[in-house]
Structures are given as structure tokens and as C-alpha cells.
Motif scaffolding. Structure first.
Motif, PDB file in Angstrom:
ATOM      1  N   SER A   1       0.846  -1.199   0.000  1.00  0.00           N
ATOM      2  CA  SER A   1       0.000   0.000   0.000  1.00  0.00           C
ATOM      3  C   SER A   1       0.872   1.236   0.000  1.00  0.00           C
ATOM      4  N   ARG A   2       0.383   2.286  -0.654  1.00  0.00           N
ATOM      5  CA  ARG A   2       1.090   3.566  -0.723  1.00  0.00           C
ATOM      6  C   ARG A   2       0.256   4.637  -0.026  1.00  0.00           C
ATOM      7  N   TYR A   3       0.941   5.434   0.799  1.00  0.00           N
ATOM      8  CA  TYR A   3       0.265   6.463   1.580  1.00  0.00           C
ATOM      9  C   TYR A   3       0.935   7.814   1.393  1.00  0.00           C
ATOM     10  N   ALA A   4       0.123   8.854   1.518  1.00  0.00           N
ATOM     11  CA  ALA A   4       0.626  10.223   1.614  1.00  0.00           C
ATOM     12  C   ALA A   4       0.072  10.824   2.897  1.00  0.00           C
ATOM     13  N   ILE A   5       0.964  11.424   3.696  1.00  0.00           N
ATOM     14  CA  ILE A   5       0.566  12.028   4.961  1.00  0.00           C
ATOM     15  C   ILE A   5       0.887  13.511   4.931  1.00  0.00           C
ATOM     16  N   PHE A   6      -0.109  14.337   5.232  1.00  0.00           N
ATOM     17  CA  PHE A   6       0.089  15.789   5.304  1.00  0.00           C
ATOM     18  C   PHE A   6       0.048  16.179   6.776  1.00  0.00           C
ATOM     19  N   LEU A   7       1.193  16.603   7.289  1.00  0.00           N
ATOM     20  CA  LEU A   7       1.318  16.882   8.712  1.00  0.00           C
ATOM     21  C   LEU A   7       0.728  18.237   9.070  1.00  0.00           C
ATOM     22  N   PRO A   8       0.212  18.371  10.301  1.00  0.00           N
ATOM     23  CA  PRO A   8      -0.210  19.698  10.759  1.00  0.00           C
ATOM     24  C   PRO A   8       1.002  20.615  10.853  1.00  0.00           C
ATOM     25  N   GLY A   9       0.757  21.927  10.808  1.00  0.00           N
ATOM     26  CA  GLY A   9       1.858  22.903  10.816  1.00  0.00           C
ATOM     27  C   GLY A   9       2.671  22.863  12.097  1.00  0.00           C
TER      28      GLY A   9
ATOM     29  N   GLY B   1       4.902  19.725   3.185  1.00  0.00           N
ATOM     30  CA  GLY B   1       4.746  19.045   4.466  1.00  0.00           C
ATOM     31  C   GLY B   1       4.147  17.669   4.291  1.00  0.00           C
ATOM     32  N   ARG B   2       4.572  17.001   3.200  1.00  0.00           N
ATOM     33  CA  ARG B   2       3.973  15.713   2.814  1.00  0.00           C
ATOM     34  C   ARG B   2       4.995  14.591   2.950  1.00  0.00           C
ATOM     35  N   ILE B   3       4.556  13.514   3.582  1.00  0.00           N
ATOM     36  CA  ILE B   3       5.379  12.312   3.711  1.00  0.00           C
ATOM     37  C   ILE B   3       4.766  11.226   2.833  1.00  0.00           C
ATOM     38  N   ASP B   4       5.550  10.634   1.969  1.00  0.00           N
ATOM     39  CA  ASP B   4       5.107   9.511   1.143  1.00  0.00           C
ATOM     40  C   ASP B   4       5.829   8.252   1.600  1.00  0.00           C
ATOM     41  N   TYR B   5       5.078   7.181   1.730  1.00  0.00           N
ATOM     42  CA  TYR B   5       5.742   5.924   2.073  1.00  0.00           C
ATOM     43  C   TYR B   5       4.975   4.754   1.483  1.00  0.00           C
TER      44      TYR B   5
ATOM     45  N   LYS C   1      -3.611  14.629   8.015  1.00  0.00           N
ATOM     46  CA  LYS C   1      -4.415  14.148   6.893  1.00  0.00           C
ATOM     47  C   LYS C   1      -3.677  12.992   6.235  1.00  0.00           C
ATOM     48  N   VAL C   2      -4.329  11.826   6.192  1.00  0.00           N
ATOM     49  CA  VAL C   2      -3.700  10.627   5.643  1.00  0.00           C
ATOM     50  C   VAL C   2      -4.512  10.155   4.444  1.00  0.00           C
ATOM     51  N   ILE C   3      -3.824   9.929   3.320  1.00  0.00           N
ATOM     52  CA  ILE C   3      -4.484   9.462   2.101  1.00  0.00           C
ATOM     53  C   ILE C   3      -3.786   8.195   1.620  1.00  0.00           C
ATOM     54  N   LYS C   4      -4.546   7.159   1.438  1.00  0.00           N
ATOM     55  CA  LYS C   4      -4.017   5.955   0.795  1.00  0.00           C
ATOM     56  C   LYS C   4      -4.135   6.161  -0.703  1.00  0.00           C
ATOM     57  N   THR C   5      -2.985   6.247  -1.372  1.00  0.00           N
ATOM     58  CA  THR C   5      -2.990   6.620  -2.793  1.00  0.00           C
ATOM     59  C   THR C   5      -3.027   5.435  -3.735  1.00  0.00           C
TER      60      THR C   5
END
Length: 819
Positions: free
Chosen positions: A719-727, A776-780, A811-815
Motif C-alpha cells: 500500500s502507498r500512503y501520503a501524509i500531510f502533517l499539521p503545521g 509538508g507531505r510524507i510519502d511511504y 491528513k492521511v491518504i491511501k494513494t
């Protein structure tokens, strides 16, 4: 509630799906085009409130009015309350997020006395003064309805007006009266007073203490075919099914039963109309079960032909029928066989008392042989479980009657063979207003406990389960059932001390109620003892249609152990319920329905397996995997497609997913396989119909044959995810943590699994991880191992050291899935 605060709170509560709205068939009207804004308030959690038919009826009626916007607001669970108070955010409606204080009218449905503290909590959280005397110009009008208002005294200081009786006609009259008052420029006080001119409305500031308010009664149920498009709960409700009201009222005359007295006379819907209503509701909702609602379903005069006809219509579509309210003597073999054709819904039988002598005193009217014969038929038809309902503390009860409960339960068990179960439930008699037993004593908590233990010690079979109602809850129910206006002070004091959700055993705080009694100087015994028949009663101003002389005569017959016949099958008992405009109304006969099977213009001959690709975004991310699955199943059924079902007594539609998405995570490309009876000839048209029937935020992207596609198992491996962290996070620090993680040979995290903390090495499972500092995006990318995968929360708290609250707000999105 402003959207920013809403978005910040939802990830932090246990069941955010309670508060998101956006359900199928919910009405979101343009408030600027409506002249009256009506909040339908139900002082219970979402899953309880959305199971209630009355709420759906009023919601439908009001929103059909072109000038009225009706919205729903329910009691927030304590975790949500904490966040609302902590952020100074008002309780708001599901449809438009409008604060409770912004509505013209707030209408509370009072179904149970132990929800009263929730009423006060909702008013305070909504920015509305608790007591009517403290409300000023610009505050909403606060009204109440429901069965509890047949004694409105305990809550009267908190309401401007009370609607007594059935609401189908009265709710529109209320709305139009206030619309007219607003157009005339009437003050708030004048609009409240204007409601007093409506039959069935009790306005304390207008009506004299000696005046009586006659309940409203709908004369012809056949004139009311609503709701045909009920709102479909997005999360699992207590009763997630079609509620089809086949009749209203009961003439059996059980002397303890308030509903059987105040909702008289009996009125039935015609079976042909009911079948059409059921068809429309199934089409509008995609539900898989129809519950036939009535105070006594088996007493419906056409049940013998109506039930088989209903099953003939829906059996081919695997739509089950349940009968939630049954007298043992009315359940026939034909009814049992009809119910079992699709799915074995449960049977609850209510003998109420353990001996025939006590059943005669309460006018229950059935015999031990009735019950045992019915139990035998149920077990012979393949059921393994029967539920029995008994009451403790009925007037005239002796130890012999408690022994009767034990003996009768064992006899029911012996009617079955093999691995069977009998679940016995004990409630305690609470004397209710407007019944022949309204003057009787309620037994003390100590007597309740003794009776419960007496029966428990004698029900020793492992095939018998015994439950009972909390004795302190019963005490409070008794206080508020027969309380006067002094109990309003007790109620407010308990609320101030922190009482909420008093009907929930895990939330109930009797110690706080004891403190409230102490502070107010009141004593429960004042309302639990016997009442002289020469005394005035707090509910005397409410006329439920039953004559006081009839109630007294029934009380005297109870003391003699004499029965009263059902007036539908004998002479009139002169109870007073029937009048010139409202009388007992039996249904007309309908032509028998031949068996039908599901058909659809979109079907071809060959069965097929299809792959659904779907997205889950916005507020729908707060729905669980099971809730998402149920929404898709309902939408597919509404689109006219027929599932293949599993075998057995409880068939389930064949649908499988690549994986279960965590609550709070959005997804752009999820996959599920469905097995259908027939192939889909026009996928584009079917796709549109499915999407029209889904909650907001869930959308099916394509429906294609599954053959030749990667298996769901293959997709679930990665699975691939993108996470947008709070400021507020340092980019350099985040990059440092990523580098440390990638350089580690192993990386242990602690996870709470069913109350136990376990360690897991997540390093081998995370194949790639990177940071886009500008966004501010983490992809894993994460792989699934023998012990499962890695949750986004594991990455946020374990790798990046975020707190649980900060991780929940990300904010977490499974891409994507697969390779």
C-alpha cells in the motif's frame, strides 16, 4: 459549528461517524429560502436516534413543506462533549452545521425518562437557556413530544410548550403557526402563546392549572404513507432496517402497559398499501430487512395473508422480515415458516409473569400452554435461540410467581432439542401514568436485588442466560415517571453534577444522583410508594383519552384476578378512546401476492464476478470498514443488481475487499470484488445508479469484470500512503527522523492490542519513505507481513514522535495498492 473546529474535533473522538451527516436520503435544504428552521432533537446517541421511526416521520413531513428546513441534532457522546466545551464550540445540526441556538424551534422527542439529563446538556451545549423562564427574544422555542410527555411535570420548566399525542398532523400546524407569527412580527412570547390554540398543545404560560389537554390522534393511518425515503444511517444503528408500521394502538388491555393505553384506539394500515410502502422503502434504501412494527404484530387482523404475501414479494431478493413484538399465542406455524424463508430473524416472547394467576391480574391473557406450544414450533423450525421477557415487582406478586418464572423458563428450554439457548430478561415493574396500575407501589432497589438473585440461583442451566435491568436506573425511572415539578430541580442538579446518558450502564453514575437527592432535599420514596385514588396526580392535566373510571375499574378487577376481554373481539369496554372521528379501524383484505424474483434491465444470463474501484474521501473517511461495506452493498442493491449469497440460515452477500481501511484515512483507489447473479450489460448506467445511492464522500470509480485482474490478495500485499502533517513541524527534524529510520536495522514500536501492549518491528515492512518539505507531505510504501502491516498512526507516533492527538489530526491518504 464552524468547519475548522469541526475538522479538528472529529479525528479525536471514538466514533466520528456519529457526527458527519451526509447520509443517503438526508435533506440539505437552502436555509436562505426557508422561513422556518426546525431542529429535531433526539436526546440519545446517533445509533439509537436513527433507529426511531417517529423521528424519520417528522423529518419527512417537515422537509416536504417548501418553507421549512428540518435538521437533526443528537446527544453528543461524552468525548465529543469534552471537546465542544474545551473549544467553546456549540452543538450543531448534522445537515448544515448550524448551532442549536440559531433555529426557530427545537423539538425534543422524549422516549425514555433516563434521557432527561441529555436534554439539558444539549440545550446548554447549543447555547440555549435551560429554563423557559430564562429565555429571551431571539432564543428558539423549545417544545417536547413523545410518550414521556403524558406526564410532562418533571421537565415542564425546561419547555415552552408540549405536544401531546401523535404528531403527523400537529407538527405541520406548529410550523405554520410560527411561520405566520414571524410574518406578523409577533414577539417570542406571543408566538409561544399562539401555540395554545392548537389542539394537543400544552402551553404552561397560557393554560390554567385546572385545564386539560386532549391528546392528538391520527384517525386514518392509510392517509399517511411516510417515510417512503427514510434517511439511511451511515454507521451501524441499533436497528438498521426498514421500519414498516402496520398498526398503531393496542386493545389487549395489559394493565401495566402505558403504550397500550395512551395510543388507543387500534388502527391498521391496509395490506396492499403496506406492500407498496415496503417496495418504495426498499428501493429508496437498499436495506435487507423489513421490521413489521406494532405494539402486537401478531394481532394485525390480516397477518395470516399479509406476511406470506410480503415474503412472496421479497424472498427472491433475499430481503428478510422480522416480527419484533409478539404475544406467544399469536405466533403461528405459517408465520414462522414465512419468516425463515430468507433469514432467521430473532423471536422474543413476552409472558411477563411466571404464573397464570399473575398474568390474569395484569390482564396479559395468554397461558403457559400458549407459550410452550409456540416455543416448540419455533425450535422445531430450526431456531436455536428464544428470548423471554419477564417483569419483577408486578402488583400482587409472590414468591410463587418468581418460582413460576424459573419453572416456565426451564419448560421452554425443554421444548427444544440439541444445542439450544433461552435468554431470559428481567425488567422491574414501574407504575406508569394513565394505566390501571398508576396508583400502585414500586418495589425498592433492595427488593429488586433480592428478586433478581432469587431467580438467578434457581436458573442453573448453562443453556439459559439471565439478564436484568439495573435497579438504581429503575428507581430513577419510577421517580420521573410519576414525578411532579419538584423533580425538575433534582434533574438540573444531577445534570450540573455531571450525569449524562443515564440509560447506559457504562455511563450511569448513581452516586451523583444520590448527591443530587441530598442537595435538593428530595427523597425517591415520595414518588415510589402507593398513591391514594382520592389524590390529584401530576399528570391530571393531560387527557390521554382513557376514562379515569375505566382505569379504576380495571384496578379493582386486577385485585380480584379478573380478566377484561379485548374489545375488538367482544363488547366495548367503555375505556373512552374511541370518539366520533377516531375509532378502531381494521385493515381491508388484499389480493394474495404470487412469489416474485428479482429482475433488472441491466442483467444478462451469465453470473459474473466484478471488480469495483472506489474512492473514500472527505467526511466518509470516518466510516469504519464494516460501515463502508454496508453502504456499498445497499447502493449496489438500489442500483438493481442481485448479489450471490452465502448458504445457511443467515445468508450474506458475496463481497470481498483488498483490505480494511483504518478509520480516518482517505483512499483514492480501493478495490472490492462482488459476485452477482447476472452479468452487467450497461456498466456506465449501473455506475451512475450506484453513486447516486452512496453517502457523501464514497464514490465508485469503475465496475469491470474481475477476470484477468490482479487478485485482491496481490493488491493487499503493498500500500502507498501520503501524509500531510499539521503545521509547526521542523523540516530538518523530520528529514533527520527519516534518515535515522532508514539506517536502522530494526525499529520497534509499542501497540495497544486488546488492552495489552505488544512490540512490533516495522522496519522490514516500510519499503520507501520520503519527505516533500514544501508541502509538508510524507510519502511511504508499506508491505504486509505475516503479522499484518503498518498503520499510518504507527508511522506518525513511532517514526516521527508525534503525540496521539497530533497524529489523529494529520491528513492521511491511501494513494494506491499493489506493486
Amino acid at each position: 459549528m464552524d468547519c475548522t473546529s469541526w475538522d479538528e474535533i472529529l479525528p479525536l473522538v471514538a466514533k466520528p461517524g456519529r457526527y458527519i451527516g451526509g447520509e443517503v436520503n438526508a435533506r440539505v435544504k437552502d436555509r436562505s429560502r426557508c422561513r422556518l428552521h426546525f431542529a429535531l432533537a433526539f436526546p440519545e446517541a446517533y445509533e439509537v436516534a436513527m433507529s426511531h421511526l417517529g423521528l424519520q416521520i417528522l423529518y419527512d413531513i417537515l422537509n416536504r413543506h417548501p418553507l421549512v428546513s428540518a435538521e437533526r441534532v443528537f446527544a453528543p457522546w461524552p468525548d465529543m462533549e469534552e471537546h465542544l466545551r474545551g473549544r467553546n464550540v456549540k452543538l450543531s445540526s448534522l445537515e448544515s452545521r448550524s448551532p442549536l441556538s440559531s433555529f426557530d424551534i427545537i423539538g425534543f422527542s422524549l422516549q425514555y425518562e433516563l434521557t432527561y439529563t441529555n436534554v439539558l446538556n444539549m440545550l446548554e451545549l447549543g447555547g440555549v437557556p435551560l429554563r423557559s423562564a430564562d429565555r429571551r427574544e431571539g432564543d428558539p422555542l423549545v417544545i417536547a413530544g413523545g410518550p414521556c410527555v403524558f406526564n410532562p411535570a418533571p421537565v415542564l420548566p425546561f419547555f415552552d410548550a408540549v405536544a401531546v399525542g401523535e404528531g403527523e398532523e400537529l407538527i405541520t400546524e406548529i410550523a405554520e403557526k410560527i411561520i405566520g407569527g414571524k410574518s406578523q412580527g409577533l414577539s417570542r412570547r406571543e408566538m409561544v402563546e399562539s401555540l395554545a390554540s392548537l389542539n394537543g398543545m400544552y402551553v404552561p404560560s397560557v393554560h390554567p392549572a385546572g385545564g386539560r389537554i386532549r391528546k392528538r390522534t391520527v384517525s386514518d393511518l392509510n392517509a399517511w404513507t411516510i417515510p417512503l425515503t427514510p434517511v439511511v444511517p451511515s454507521i451501524q444503528a441499533i436497528h438498521n432496517r426498514i421500519n414498516l408500521e402496520i398498526a398503531r394502538g393496542c386493545s389487549r388491555g395489559c394493565r401495566f402497559c402505558q403504550a397500550g393505553m395512551v395510543w388507543r384506539p387500534v388502527r391498521e394500515r391496509n395490506p396492499g398499501l403496506l406492500e407498496r410502502m415496503a417496495e418504495e422503502m426498499i428501493t429508496a434504501t437498499g436495506q435487507e430487512e423489513i421490521s413489521l412494527l406494532s405494539l402486537s404484530t401478531g394481532d394485525y387482523s390480516r397477518i395470516g395473508t399479509f406476511l406470506p404475501g410480503l415474503m412472496n414479494r421479497f424472498c427472491g431478493r433475499k430481503i428478510a422480515v422480522s416480527l419484533p413484538s409478539l404475544r406467544p399465542e399469536t405466533l403461528t406455524s405459517a408465520m414462522i415458516e414465512a419468516v425463515r424463508r430468507v433469514r432467521k430473524t430473532s423471536f422474543t416472547l413476552a409472558p411477563e409473569a411466571g404464573t397464570e394467576s399473575l398474568r390474569a391480574r395484569i390482564n396479559k391473557g395468554n397461558t403457559e400452554s400458549d407459550l410452550l406450544a409456540t416455543a416448540g414450533r419455533v425450535f422445531e423450525s430450526g431456531w436455536k435461540l428464544i428470548k423471554l421477557y419477564f417483569m419483577l415487582g408486578l402488583p400482587g406478586e409472590t414468591e410463587r410467581d418468581m418460582d413460576g418464572i424459573v419453572d416456565l423458563t426451564h419448560k421452554v428450554l425443554r421444548e427444544g432439542k440439541g444445542k439450544i439457548q433461552v435468554n431470559a430478561s428481567l425488567s422491574t415493574f414501574v407504575p406508569k401514568p394513565h394505566t390501571p396500575f398508576q396508583w400502585e407501589r414500586q418495589i425498592s432497589p433492595e427488593e429488586i436485588a433480592a428478586g433478581q438473585q432469587y431467580i438467578k440461583k434457581r436458573l442453573r442451566s448453562r443453556n439459559i442466560s439471565l439478564k436484568w435491568h439495573n435497579r438504581e436506573m429503575t428507581l430513577l425511572e419510577g421517580v420521573f415517571s410519576r414525578g411532579d415539578e419538584r423533580t425538575a430541580d433534582l434533574l438540573e442538579c444531577a445534570f450540573r453534577l455531571g450525569c449524562r446518558f443515564d440509560g447506559w450502564s457504562d455511563r450511569f453514575r448513581f452516586d451523583l444522583w444520590e448527591e443530587a437527592f441530598r442537595r435538593t432535599g428530595l427523597h425517591a420514596e415520595e414518588w415510589l410508594g402507593g398513591i391514594g385514588t382520592d389524590r390529584g396526580l401530576p399528570w391530571d392535566r393531560i387527557d390521554c383519552g382513557i376514562a379515569r373510571d375505566f382505569l379504576l375499574a380495571e384496578r379493582e378487577k386486577a385485585q380480584k384476578g379478573e380478566a377484561t376481554a379485548d374489545c375488538r373481539f367482544s363488547k366495548c369496554n367503555l375505556c373512552g378512546a374511541c370518539g366520533e372521528s377516531v375509532r378502531i379501524a381494521a385493515s381491508e383484505q388484499a389480493a394474495p401476492q404470487p412469489p416474485q424474483t428479482a429482475t433488472s434491465a441491466a442483467f444478462e444470463a451469465d453470473p459474473a464476478v466484478y471488480r469495483l474501484k472506489f474512492a473514500k474521501t472527505g467526511a466518509s473517511r470516518f466510516l469504519s470498514h464494516l460501515e463502508t461495506s454496508a453502504a456499498l452493498i445497499r447502493a449496489i442493491r438500489r442500483a438493481g443488481l442481485s448479489f450471490r449469497y452465502s448458504e445457511g440460515f443467515h445468508p450474506h452477500p458475496k463481497i470481498s475487499f483488498a483490505g480494511a481501511l483504518p478509520v480516518g484515512v482517505e483512499a483514492l483507489d480501493e478495490a472490492a470484488d462482488i459476485r452477482l447473479e447476472n452479468a452487467v450489460s450497461d456498466p456506465g448506467k449501473v455506475l451512475d445508479r450506484i453513486n447516486e445511492s452512496l453517502p457523501a464522500g464514497i464514490r465508485v470509480l469503475e465496475i469491470i469484470p474481475a477476470e484477468g485482474r490482479p487478485s485482491l490478495h496481490h493488491l493487499a500485499r503493498r500500500s502507498r500512503y501520503a501524509i500531510f502533517l499539521p503545521g509547526g513541524n521542523s523540516v530538518a527534524e523530520l528529514k533527520k527522523k527519516i534518515d535515522e529510520f532508514l539506517a536502522a536495522g530494526n525499529f520497534l514500536i509499542s501497540r495497544n492490542a486488546k488492552g495489552k501492549y505488544v512490540q512490533k518491528d516495522i522496519r522490514p515492512l516500510i519499503e520507501e519513505i520520503s519527505l516533500d518539505g514544501e508541502e509538508g507531505r510524507i510519502d511511504y510504501t508499506v508491505a504486509a507481513g505475516p503479522a499484518g502491516g503498518v498503520r499510518p498512526s504507527d508511522v506518525l507516533t513511532g517514526v516521527f514522535g508525534l503525540s496521539a492527538d497530533a497524529a489523529a489530526r494529520a491528513k492521511v491518504i491511501k494513494t494506491g495498492n499493489g506493486s
